[in-house]
Motif scaffolding. Structure first.
Motif, PDB file in Angstrom:
ATOM      1  N   ALA A 155       6.960  12.231   5.273  1.00 18.69           N
ATOM      2  CA  ALA A 155       7.534  11.012   5.780  1.00 18.69           C
ATOM      3  C   ALA A 155       9.251  11.476   5.809  1.00 18.69           C
ATOM      4  CB  ALA A 155       7.300  10.089   4.600  1.00 18.69           C
ATOM      5  N   VAL A 156       9.768  10.657   6.556  1.00 22.98           N
ATOM      6  CA  VAL A 156      11.315  11.096   6.741  1.00 22.98           C
ATOM      7  C   VAL A 156      12.125   9.799   6.334  1.00 22.98           C
ATOM      8  CG1 VAL A 156      12.925  11.407   8.721  1.00 22.98           C
ATOM      9  CG2 VAL A 156      10.939  12.772   8.494  1.00 22.98           C
ATOM     10  N   VAL A 157      13.213  10.029   5.884  1.00 26.30           N
ATOM     11  CA  VAL A 157      14.022   8.933   5.508  1.00 26.30           C
ATOM     12  C   VAL A 157      15.385   8.959   6.153  1.00 26.30           C
ATOM     13  CG1 VAL A 157      15.272   7.589   3.469  1.00 26.30           C
ATOM     14  CG2 VAL A 157      13.101   8.858   2.933  1.00 26.30           C
ATOM     15  N   GLU A 158      15.812   7.781   6.947  1.00 25.95           N
ATOM     16  CA  GLU A 158      17.016   8.174   7.985  1.00 25.95           C
ATOM     17  C   GLU A 158      17.845   6.924   7.918  1.00 25.95           C
ATOM     18  OE1 GLU A 158      18.552   9.576  10.126  1.00 25.95           O
ATOM     19  OE2 GLU A 158      17.736  11.530  10.480  1.00 25.95           O
ATOM     20  N   MET A 200       0.956  -1.162  -0.025  1.00 29.49           N
ATOM     21  CA  MET A 200       0.038  -0.079   0.034  1.00 29.49           C
ATOM     22  C   MET A 200       1.013   1.225   0.051  1.00 29.49           C
ATOM     23  SD  MET A 200      -3.123  -1.042   2.679  1.00 29.49           S
ATOM     24  CE  MET A 200      -3.568   0.479   2.866  1.00 29.49           C
ATOM     25  N   LYS A 201       0.390   2.254  -0.494  1.00 24.43           N
ATOM     26  CA  LYS A 201       1.172   3.455  -0.758  1.00 24.43           C
ATOM     27  C   LYS A 201       1.154   4.379   0.580  1.00 24.43           C
ATOM     28  CE  LYS A 201       1.659   2.807  -5.193  1.00 24.43           C
ATOM     29  NZ  LYS A 201       3.211   2.740  -5.604  1.00 24.43           N
ATOM     30  N   PHE A 202       2.189   5.034   0.718  1.00 22.73           N
ATOM     31  CA  PHE A 202       2.177   5.960   2.157  1.00 22.73           C
ATOM     32  C   PHE A 202       1.545   7.430   1.410  1.00 22.73           C
ATOM     33  CE2 PHE A 202       5.195   3.317   4.005  1.00 22.73           C
ATOM     34  CZ  PHE A 202       5.303   3.504   5.352  1.00 22.73           C
ATOM     35  N   GLU A 203       0.384   7.651   2.211  1.00 25.26           N
ATOM     36  CA  GLU A 203      -0.270   8.890   1.583  1.00 25.26           C
ATOM     37  C   GLU A 203       0.278  10.104   2.303  1.00 25.26           C
ATOM     38  OE1 GLU A 203      -4.534   8.326   1.572  1.00 25.26           O
ATOM     39  OE2 GLU A 203      -4.239   6.389   0.293  1.00 25.26           O
ATOM     40  N   LYS A 204       1.378  10.758   1.711  1.00 31.05           N
ATOM     41  CA  LYS A 204       1.981  11.900   2.219  1.00 31.05           C
ATOM     42  C   LYS A 204       2.177  12.948   1.157  1.00 31.05           C
ATOM     43  CE  LYS A 204       2.761   9.838   6.247  1.00 31.05           C
ATOM     44  NZ  LYS A 204       1.895  10.329   7.316  1.00 31.05           N
ATOM     45  N   LYS A 205       2.629  14.042   1.392  1.00 26.08           N
ATOM     46  CA  LYS A 205       2.828  15.406   0.622  1.00 26.08           C
ATOM     47  C   LYS A 205       4.168  15.626   0.420  1.00 26.08           C
ATOM     48  CE  LYS A 205      -1.577  17.641   1.520  1.00 26.08           C
ATOM     49  NZ  LYS A 205      -2.364  18.515   2.270  1.00 26.08           N
ATOM     50  N   ALA A 206       4.886  15.342   1.399  1.00 26.46           N
ATOM     51  CA  ALA A 206       6.462  15.649   1.355  1.00 26.46           C
ATOM     52  C   ALA A 206       7.394  14.581   1.936  1.00 26.46           C
ATOM     53  CB  ALA A 206       6.668  16.981   2.199  1.00 26.46           C
ATOM     54  N   ILE A 207       8.489  14.509   1.356  1.00 27.31           N
ATOM     55  CA  ILE A 207       9.325  13.435   2.034  1.00 27.31           C
ATOM     56  C   ILE A 207      10.723  14.169   2.338  1.00 27.31           C
ATOM     57  CG2 ILE A 207      10.836  11.391   1.528  1.00 27.31           C
ATOM     58  CD1 ILE A 207       9.178  11.093  -1.129  1.00 27.31           C
ATOM     59  N   ILE A 208      11.158  14.300   3.581  1.00 23.28           N
ATOM     60  CA  ILE A 208      12.116  14.864   4.264  1.00 23.28           C
ATOM     61  C   ILE A 208      13.264  13.786   4.240  1.00 23.28           C
ATOM     62  CG2 ILE A 208      13.037  16.091   6.172  1.00 23.28           C
ATOM     63  CD1 ILE A 208      10.256  16.975   7.124  1.00 23.28           C
ATOM     64  N   PHE A 209      14.595  14.197   3.539  1.00 21.55           N
ATOM     65  CA  PHE A 209      15.685  13.244   3.703  1.00 21.55           C
ATOM     66  C   PHE A 209      16.755  13.869   4.609  1.00 21.55           C
ATOM     67  CE2 PHE A 209      13.504  13.062  -0.529  1.00 21.55           C
ATOM     68  CZ  PHE A 209      13.566  11.731  -0.663  1.00 21.55           C
ATOM     69  N   ASP A 210      17.265  12.950   5.456  1.00 24.50           N
ATOM     70  CA  ASP A 210      18.553  12.919   6.246  1.00 24.50           C
ATOM     71  C   ASP A 210      19.610  13.079   5.024  1.00 24.50           C
ATOM     72  OD1 ASP A 210      20.356  12.566   8.523  1.00 24.50           O
ATOM     73  OD2 ASP A 210      20.831  10.870   7.426  1.00 24.50           O
ATOM     74  N   LYS A 215       6.851  17.241  -2.459  1.00 27.52           N
ATOM     75  CA  LYS A 215       7.726  18.120  -1.939  1.00 27.52           C
ATOM     76  C   LYS A 215       8.955  17.459  -1.211  1.00 27.52           C
ATOM     77  CE  LYS A 215       4.981  22.106  -1.631  1.00 27.52           C
ATOM     78  NZ  LYS A 215       4.765  23.419  -0.746  1.00 27.52           N
ATOM     79  N   LEU A 216       9.821  17.899  -1.653  1.00 25.73           N
ATOM     80  CA  LEU A 216      11.173  17.177  -1.086  1.00 25.73           C
ATOM     81  C   LEU A 216      12.166  18.247  -0.446  1.00 25.73           C
ATOM     82  CD1 LEU A 216      12.091  15.514  -4.693  1.00 25.73           C
ATOM     83  CD2 LEU A 216      10.713  14.628  -2.698  1.00 25.73           C
ATOM     84  N   SER A 217      12.476  17.819   0.791  1.00 26.84           N
ATOM     85  CA  SER A 217      13.463  18.533   1.520  1.00 26.84           C
ATOM     86  C   SER A 217      14.627  17.894   2.351  1.00 26.84           C
ATOM     87  CB  SER A 217      12.853  19.520   2.480  1.00 26.84           C
ATOM     88  OG  SER A 217      12.291  18.636   3.653  1.00 26.84           O
ATOM     89  N   ILE A 218      15.498  18.687   2.836  1.00 28.26           N
ATOM     90  CA  ILE A 218      16.408  18.028   3.879  1.00 28.26           C
ATOM     91  C   ILE A 218      16.267  18.340   5.250  1.00 28.26           C
ATOM     92  CG2 ILE A 218      19.023  18.173   4.261  1.00 28.26           C
ATOM     93  CD1 ILE A 218      18.787  16.756   1.640  1.00 28.26           C
ATOM     94  N   GLY A 219      16.548  17.285   6.045  1.00 27.82           N
ATOM     95  CA  GLY A 219      16.356  17.555   7.477  1.00 27.82           C
ATOM     96  C   GLY A 219      17.643  16.805   7.974  1.00 27.82           C
TER      97      GLY A 219
END
Ligand code: B16
Ligand code: MG
Length: 226
Positions: free
Chosen positions: A180-183, A13-23, A123-127
């Motif tokens: 969602a955060v990728v870590e 199933m898909k994650f229903e998110k608008k943005a992904i924050i990347f480490d 939307k894609l960002s860095i954290g």
């Protein structure tokens, strides 16, 4: 976990998110090996035992907090001034190593996945806890790619505090629950969960840490869940 089987076939199933924050360190690029080399050089000079296992505990935590973890093995007591000098010494070694990086250090897999996620409307960002974030993004040719960047220069508390991810979401104008955060760090997975975000583990001590919502098999596995 969003997986199951349908008529014998594995589906996700898909994650229903608008943005992904990347480490950054350990997820977008492999500066973690340079952190290790630089801390190792300092620890060796000070005669302090340091290995890859201890290095894993430094993932996602600030420079000064990393130094305190290394000094746990030292019999000496150091002043704050000495500690600041050690942190600067390590950072100077680290930055020399960063200078060897170029856009060739961004893998095709990471580049192509980021471009496809953007194409799909995320939307894609860095954290990142790193104060060297902008320098690293410059070295690997991603200076202008992300919609927002929150890094070690924006925060007073590093992971596992959620501050850097909450700042990143605010800069994007997206609610934490839509992120969602990728870590690669357990501290980062804890931070994402504390911030009310989905936590996706990739490599490092994040993987199978027990708090993650999903273990990514590879960076491009993101295209299967978004
Ligand atoms: P700096 P991330 C983190 O980056 C590193 O994982 C961690 O090992 C480092 O101590 C921290 O940045 C601070 O880095 O010394 O460059 O400010 O994983 O949050 O992208
Ligand atoms: Mg990391």
């Amino acid at each position: 976990m969003h997986s199951g089987s349908l008529k014998g076939e594995k589906y996700f199933m898909k994650f229903e998110k608008k943005a992904i924050i990347f480490d950054l360190d350990g997820v977008i690029c492999f500066t973690d090996k340079f952190h290790y080399q630089a801390w190792k050089a300092l620890a060796d000079r000070l005669g302090i035992y340091f290995d890859e296992k201890i290095n894993d505990r430094l993932r996602g935590v600030s420079r000064m907090a990393s130094l305190e973890i290394i000094l746990e093995r030292s019999a000496e007591t150091y002043t704050q001034e000495q500690k600041e000098a050690f942190a600067e010494e390590k950072n100077n070694i680290y930055r020399e190593l960063l200078k060897t990086m170029s856009p060739a250090d961004l893998t095709d897999e990471v580049r192509d996945t980021l471009v496809e996620l953007r194409h799909r409307g995320y939307k894609l960002s860095i954290g990142s806890s790193s104060k060297n974030t902008k320098f690293i993004l410059e070295r690997i040719g991603l200076s202008d790619f992300f919609d927002a960047i929150a890094d070690g220069t924006d925060i007073s508390r590093s992971k596992p505090d959620p501050e850097v991810f909450l700042k990143s979401a605010a800069k994007l104008g997206v609610a934490p629950s839509d992120c969602a955060v990728v870590e690669d760090a357990k501290a980062g997975i804890e931070a994402a969960k504390a911030g009310g975000m989905a936590a996706l583990a990739l490599f490092g001590d994040a993987k199978d840490c027990g708090l993650e919502d999903y273990n990514l098999k590879s960076f491009s596995d993101l295209l299967n869940i978004f």
